[in-house]
Design an enzyme around this catalytic site. Structure first.
Site, PDB file in Angstrom:
ATOM      1  N   GLY A 102       0.790  -1.226   0.000  1.00 47.44           N
ATOM      2  CA  GLY A 102       0.000   0.000   0.000  1.00 47.44           C
ATOM      3  C   GLY A 102       0.818   1.270   0.000  1.00 47.44           C
ATOM      4  N   ALA A 103       2.127   1.183  -0.240  1.00 46.33           N
ATOM      5  CA  ALA A 103       2.982   2.363  -0.229  1.00 46.33           C
ATOM      6  C   ALA A 103       3.168   2.952  -1.625  1.00 46.33           C
ATOM      7  CB  ALA A 103       4.345   2.017   0.377  1.00 46.33           C
ATOM      8  N   GLY A 104       2.530   2.361  -2.635  1.00 46.19           N
ATOM      9  CA  GLY A 104       2.674   2.863  -3.994  1.00 46.19           C
ATOM     10  C   GLY A 104       3.979   2.451  -4.648  1.00 46.19           C
ATOM     11  N   ASP A 151       5.075  -0.719 -13.323  1.00 40.12           N
ATOM     12  CA  ASP A 151       5.422  -1.522 -12.142  1.00 40.12           C
ATOM     13  C   ASP A 151       5.794  -2.960 -12.515  1.00 40.12           C
ATOM     14  OD1 ASP A 151       4.978   0.672 -10.550  1.00 40.12           O
ATOM     15  OD2 ASP A 151       3.048  -0.021  -9.778  1.00 40.12           O
TER      16      ASP A 151
END
Length: 190
Positions: A102-104, A151
């Site tokens: 969830g930190a990108g 990503d």
């Protein structure tokens, strides 16, 4: 970490990205049935153990006894790896992560890449890195609705890469800077 391009890459514009030195590890062991068993000891919830039944239902438990209905990235990665090989076998997957969820920073992409790769290698096959990145990008698009190939490209290749979506494919070229680039990434949950 996107150095240039941020969300523009979702709209077909290029990005320049750099991998960080945090990893997701997936170990795979074939089973004698068609079940997919997932043991994720450090993804968001402490001590998650998941089984995907032959009908596709996800049964998940945590150390606290709660049942959850997630891990869609892993499920879709297994489905696409199965389609890619045109071969389905049951598999035990153990997932370990050094990445903050969830930190990108692309944890879901790293999970998709590592799951596809582990599944294919366990069955004795190999896969081209560009094809691996493309399949993992498809996982992200299928689960999220739309996604950038950045990503999944970074999780597959590492280093610094130029990435530009081109329809259902992406241009991916390594970039070799002329100097060392010292960066510090700060992450404070909350």
């Amino acid at each position: 970490m996107i150095l240039y391009g941020e969300h523009a890459v979702v709209y077909g514009e290029p990005a320049l990205a750099m991998a960080i030195n945090r990893y997701v590890y997936v170990m795979a062991k074939a089973r004698n049935d068609n079940k997919v068993n997932i043991n994720a000891r450090d993804l968001r919830l402490a001590g998650v153990s998941v089984t995907i039944n032959e009908d596709g239902d996800i049964v998940a438990r945590t150390d606290y006894g709660a049942v959850i209905s997630a891990l869609s990235y892993v499920k879709r990665a297994v489905e696409l790896a199965t389609e890619y090989l045109d071969k389905r076998v049951g598999i035990d997957l153990e997932i370990r992560s050094e990445m903050p969820v969830g930190a990108g920073l692309g944890t879901s992409a790293a999970v998709a890449v590592a799951t596809i790769y582990a599944y294919i290698k366990e069955l004795g096959y190999d896969i081209d890195k560009r094809e691996l990145a493309r399949l993992a990008w498809q996982v992200e698009k299928d689960v999220q609705g739309s996604a950038s190939p950045t990503d999944t490209t970074m999780a597959t290749f590492g280093g610094i890469m130029y990435v530009k979506p081109e329809g259902n494919n992406a241009a991916m070229e390594p970039v070799k800077p002329g100097t060392s680039i010292p960066l510090i990434i700060g992450y404070v949950p909350g």
